[in-house]
Scaffold this active site. Structure first.
Site, PDB file in Angstrom:
ATOM      1  N   CYS A   2     -20.775  -3.061  -7.578  1.00 40.15           N
ATOM      2  CA  CYS A   2     -21.986  -3.845  -7.501  1.00 40.15           C
ATOM      3  C   CYS A   2     -21.802  -4.968  -6.513  1.00 40.15           C
ATOM      4  CB  CYS A   2     -22.261  -4.453  -8.872  1.00 40.15           C
ATOM      5  SG  CYS A   2     -22.118  -3.266 -10.201  1.00 40.15           S
ATOM      6  N   ARG A  27     -24.051  -2.072  -1.921  1.00 40.97           N
ATOM      7  CA  ARG A  27     -23.091  -1.825  -2.996  1.00 40.97           C
ATOM      8  C   ARG A  27     -23.726  -1.201  -4.234  1.00 40.97           C
ATOM      9  NH1 ARG A  27     -18.396  -5.171  -3.447  1.00 40.97           N
ATOM     10  NH2 ARG A  27     -17.822  -5.857  -1.379  1.00 40.97           N
ATOM     11  N   TRP A  74     -24.748  -0.801  -9.393  1.00 41.85           N
ATOM     12  CA  TRP A  74     -24.580   0.652  -9.319  1.00 41.85           C
ATOM     13  C   TRP A  74     -23.924   1.013 -10.646  1.00 41.85           C
ATOM     14  CZ3 TRP A  74     -20.488   4.147  -9.544  1.00 41.85           C
ATOM     15  CH2 TRP A  74     -20.763   5.443  -9.087  1.00 41.85           C
ATOM     16  N   ASN A 100     -18.433  -7.344 -11.214  1.00 37.85           N
ATOM     17  CA  ASN A 100     -18.200  -6.159 -10.382  1.00 37.85           C
ATOM     18  C   ASN A 100     -16.838  -5.603 -10.806  1.00 37.85           C
ATOM     19  OD1 ASN A 100     -18.150  -4.236  -8.418  1.00 37.85           O
ATOM     20  ND2 ASN A 100     -17.748  -5.638  -6.727  1.00 37.85           N
ATOM     21  N   GLY A 101     -16.778  -4.295 -11.067  1.00 38.04           N
ATOM     22  CA  GLY A 101     -15.512  -3.710 -11.509  1.00 38.04           C
ATOM     23  C   GLY A 101     -15.710  -2.974 -12.821  1.00 38.04           C
ATOM     24  N   GLU A 483     -18.123  17.554   6.817  1.00 40.94           N
ATOM     25  CA  GLU A 483     -18.988  16.390   7.024  1.00 40.94           C
ATOM     26  C   GLU A 483     -20.467  16.805   7.057  1.00 40.94           C
ATOM     27  OE1 GLU A 483     -18.728  13.381   6.720  1.00 40.94           O
ATOM     28  OE2 GLU A 483     -20.306  12.470   7.915  1.00 40.94           O
ATOM     29  N   LYS A 487     -23.238  15.427   4.451  1.00 42.13           N
ATOM     30  CA  LYS A 487     -24.487  14.766   4.870  1.00 42.13           C
ATOM     31  C   LYS A 487     -25.678  15.419   4.183  1.00 42.13           C
ATOM     32  CE  LYS A 487     -23.296  11.870   6.047  1.00 42.13           C
ATOM     33  NZ  LYS A 487     -22.007  11.306   6.397  1.00 42.13           N
ATOM     34  N   GLU A 490     -25.790  14.604   0.380  1.00 40.04           N
ATOM     35  CA  GLU A 490     -26.094  13.203   0.083  1.00 40.04           C
ATOM     36  C   GLU A 490     -27.568  12.885   0.174  1.00 40.04           C
ATOM     37  OE1 GLU A 490     -23.387  11.234   3.027  1.00 40.04           O
ATOM     38  OE2 GLU A 490     -23.057   9.910   1.333  1.00 40.04           O
ATOM     39  N   HIS A 506     -12.527  34.412   1.029  1.00 40.03           N
ATOM     40  CA  HIS A 506     -11.679  34.375  -0.168  1.00 40.03           C
ATOM     41  C   HIS A 506     -12.438  33.825  -1.377  1.00 40.03           C
ATOM     42  CE1 HIS A 506      -8.127  35.539   2.100  1.00 40.03           C
ATOM     43  NE2 HIS A 506      -8.565  34.737   3.050  1.00 40.03           N
ATOM     44  N   LYS A 605     -23.762   2.441  -0.632  1.00 36.54           N
ATOM     45  CA  LYS A 605     -23.125   2.466   0.677  1.00 36.54           C
ATOM     46  C   LYS A 605     -21.619   2.258   0.548  1.00 36.54           C
ATOM     47  CE  LYS A 605     -23.061   2.458   5.178  1.00 36.54           C
ATOM     48  NZ  LYS A 605     -22.993   3.832   5.704  1.00 36.54           N
TER      49      LYS A 605
HETATM   50  C1  AGP Z   1     -20.681   8.829   3.674  1.00 36.06           C
HETATM   51  O1  AGP Z   1     -21.890   9.363   4.102  1.00 36.06           O
HETATM   52  C2  AGP Z   1     -20.655   8.452   2.285  1.00 36.06           C
HETATM   53  N1  AGP Z   1     -21.715   7.609   1.914  1.00 36.06           N
HETATM   54  C3  AGP Z   1     -19.322   8.138   1.663  1.00 36.06           C
HETATM   55  O2  AGP Z   1     -18.666   9.341   1.519  1.00 36.06           O
HETATM   56  C4  AGP Z   1     -18.405   7.131   2.399  1.00 36.06           C
HETATM   57  O3  AGP Z   1     -17.963   7.673   3.591  1.00 36.06           O
HETATM   58  C5  AGP Z   1     -17.213   6.774   1.487  1.00 36.06           C
HETATM   59  O4  AGP Z   1     -17.690   6.176   0.324  1.00 36.06           O
HETATM   60  C6  AGP Z   1     -16.213   5.882   2.171  1.00 36.06           C
HETATM   61  O5  AGP Z   1     -16.780   4.674   2.557  1.00 36.06           O
HETATM   62  P1  AGP Z   1     -16.047   3.716   3.542  1.00 36.06           P
HETATM   63  O6  AGP Z   1     -15.896   4.432   4.836  1.00 36.06           O
HETATM   64  O7  AGP Z   1     -16.936   2.514   3.642  1.00 36.06           O
HETATM   65  O8  AGP Z   1     -14.717   3.386   2.945  1.00 36.06           O
END
Ligand code: AGP
Length: 610
Positions: A2, A27, A74, A100-101, A483, A487, A490, A506, A605
């Site tokens: 958070c 966050r 979050w 946070n945590g 990747e 994308k 997500e 496989h 993020k």
């Molecule tokens: C990427 O699209 C994601 N949102 C996520 O996987 C991200 O790359 C990951 O959480 C790592 O974040 P960072 O690069 O800020 O450490």
């Protein structure tokens, strides 16, 4: 996981805290809340499910000058709803806290508190902590600071917290273990936040709390104390010369779209000043270069997209410099038995620089005596501060939750790091090095990829109803496939898997039918013929084939249901061009499904909890 922002001074809290929360929304954005001490001494708490905008609209009580705390959440423990949103208060409603945590031993503590007739309102671990502080304060008759310390000494897990108490209207306490907290100091005003982004426009005098430290602000004074005993700790104030730009979508509807397009410039920015025609500079590594160059092995650790960049980095570093490289998810690295010692370099990659697992991996590497190198996009972030040395990716603020421009910038840094190592170890000839370093023509090709955007949009619309996708590539294009799949997952909520193209037979091939699209990444390189066979295998099972390639030819045209051709270039740069295509494909699929691509459901993020 958070964002926390808190203010203690003489000004009205609301705008300072709300603006701070907007900065921290990366966050988490499932709920938000704010508590302040009204001018009549009463506590005012407002919380809302949803984004900070929702909270802003609900804040009608403007009568709050001087002291307040706020939070964007979050959800970890407890659903994302108004009750579970922070701040949380103790039973007496005197003490209020943002956190946070994760408090890992919250269940036994909760049981104990229930046995003491304390009633809980929320499902959160955070409420357990504030109720425990309240218990020591009210029933144990401790003073506020002692009660906070007593409670913190009993909790396991990670916390960054800020607490107020209506009996102490001029006091605010912040403490950290695991979750970063920064304190900004300006004359008689104090700003506390999970990172410096909400603080830096008010003051550049920053004190980063260390683990098990607490800041006790009382009136116009503050002291740094230990959480473990009642002793004063030194004040290490840093002057942070860093400006944060305002966010702006420009002509784009979404930040993600803007950030994909920005790659025309960002990749070049990352490299600018770091590469000469015959040498790689990377000044950020100079102090530790001897150790880096002579290391026995390299570990790369990261999460998500940054981990995918790490996989590409491994192939580049091993290919050019013959140094063994291991790539591990930071969440695994931190607990696995790793072969890290003082002859090891650990490279931590992170866009945000605040990812909890990556920070824990860095801590472990530092404890084992390795040289730690950060590749990070946010100056002043925790990764930048916790590593021995590093390189900033310099691609500007990335707002969209789905990482795009940071990924290609990370690849750029890793590419040049691999060449620098190769050159230092005599593993590359001068002519070859020069050829690799002349990247200007290749950079121009990034721009031309966007000429395909209309076609990509058309393809996106065609496949938007698919429920599963396969992404397949070989060599460096296997991480590109991972990747591309990430994308898509997500932002469009379509299930997608990335696989090495040949490995697909496989297992995953069982999924293939006439409804399932497979995206093949097919550069004209040494695996070209092999990958054609892999395409045939899917084709003969009636799977739909989307091909991203740099080769215009009849075979591919016949095999593909849809073909996207990028310009031919140095094949190390092909991964960047193919990545941009896959970013655009995911983006247009999500947009055609009318989804919020910048803030997809369940994500944040930056993942600041374990
Ligand atoms: C990427 O699209 C994601 N949102 C996520 O996987 C991200 O790359 C990951 O959480 C790592 O974040 P960072 O690069 O800020 O450490």
């Amino acid at each position: 996981m958070c964002g926390i922002v808190a203010y203690k001074g003489h000004r009205n809290c609301h705008s300072i805290l709300l603006n701070g929360l907007k900065r921290l929304e990366y966050r988490g954005y499932d709920s938000a809340g704010l508590a302040c001490l009204r001018n009549d001494g009463q506590l005012s708490i407002t919380k809302r499910r949803g984004k900070v905008k929702e909270l802003e609209e609900a804040l009608t009580d403007k009568n709050c000058d001087g002291i307040g705390i706020a939070h964007t959440r979050w959800a970890t423990h407890g659903r994302p709803n108004q009750v579970n949103a922070h701040p949380h208060a103790d039973q007496s409603r005197k003490i209020v806290l943002v956190h946070n945590g994760i408090i890992e031993n919250y269940l036994p503590i909760k049981k104990f508190l229930i046995s003491k007739k304390i009633k809980f309102k929320s499902e959160t671990d955070t409420e357990v902590l504030v109720q425990l502080i309240g218990y020591f304060y009210n029933q144990g008759k401790m003073d506020f600071e002692k009660a906070v310390r007593a409670a913190l000494q009993r909790v396991d897990g990670a916390y960054g917290i800020v607490i107020m108490n209506t009996d102490y209207p001029d006091m605010m306490i912040a403490a950290r273990k695991g979750s970063p907290l920064a304190l900004g100091i300006k004359d008689n005003e104090f700003f506390i936040a999970s990172d410096i982004s909400p603080i830096i426009k008010h003051t550049q005098q920053i004190l980063y709390l260390k683990d098990s430290e607490m800041a006790v602000i009382n009136g116009n004074k503050y002291t740094i104390k230990s959480v473990l005993k009642d002793i004063t700790m030194p004040k290490n104030i840093e002057q942070i010369d860093y400006k944060i730009d305002d966010y702006d979508k420009g002509k784009f509807k979404y930040f993600m779209h803007k950030e994909i397009h920005e790659q025309v410039d960002t990749i070049a920015n990352t490299v600018k000043g770091r590469v000469k025609s015959d040498a790689v500079l990377l000044h950020g590594l100079s102090e530790y270069w001897d150790e880096i160059e002579s290391a026995d092995k390299i570990y790369i650790t990261a999460c998500g997209t940054s981990w995918h960049a790490g996989l590409i980095g491994k192939l580049l570093i091993e290919k050019f410099s013959n140094t063994p490289v291991f790539v591990e998810y930071a969440s695994e690295f931190r607990y696995n038995h790793t072969l890290v010692d003082n002859k090891t370099v650990v490279i931590a990659i992170s866009q945000s620089g605040e990812t909890a697992d990556t920070l824990a991996a860095i801590k472990k590497a530092n404890d084992y005596g390795a040289v730690t190198v950060g590749i990070c996009n946010v100056p002043g972030s925790s990764v930048g501060r916790e590593t021995d040395c590093g390189v900033y990716t310099r691609c500007g603020h990335e707002v969209g939750v789905a990482s795009t421009k940071a990924f290609t910038a990370q690849i750029g840094i890793l590419y040049f790091l691999a060449l620098k190592l190769a050159s230092a170890k005599g593993e590359i000839s001068k002519t070859s090095l020069k050829r690799h370093l002349d990247y200007s023509d290749a950079m121009k090709k990034v721009k031309t990829v966007f000429r395909q955007e209309k076609l990509i949009e058309k393809i996106a619309k065609k496949y938007k109803k698919a429920t599963d996708f396969l992404y397949l590539g070989r060599g460096m294009n296997f991480p590109v496939a991972l990747e591309g799949a990430l994308k898509l997952k997500e932002i469009s909520y379509i299930h997608a898997e990335g696989y090495p193209a040949a490995e697909m037979k496989h297992g995953p091939i069982a999924l293939v039918d006439k409804n399932m699209p497979s995206v093949f990444i097919v550069p004209k390189d040494k695996t070209y013929e092999k990958i054609i066979s892999n395409i045939q295998e899917i084709k003969s099972r009636k799977g739909k084939i989307i091909i991203v390639t740099d080769s215009k030819n009849k075979v591919l045209k016949e095999l593909a249901n849809d073909l996207i051709i990028v310009p031919r270039t140095n094949h190390y740069l092909f991964v960047v061009l193919a990545t941009i295509v896959l970013q655009l494909l995911a983006y247009h699929i999500a947009v055609s499904k009318k989804l919020n691509v910048d803030q997809p459901r369940n994500l944040a993020k930056s993942v600041t909890v374990e």
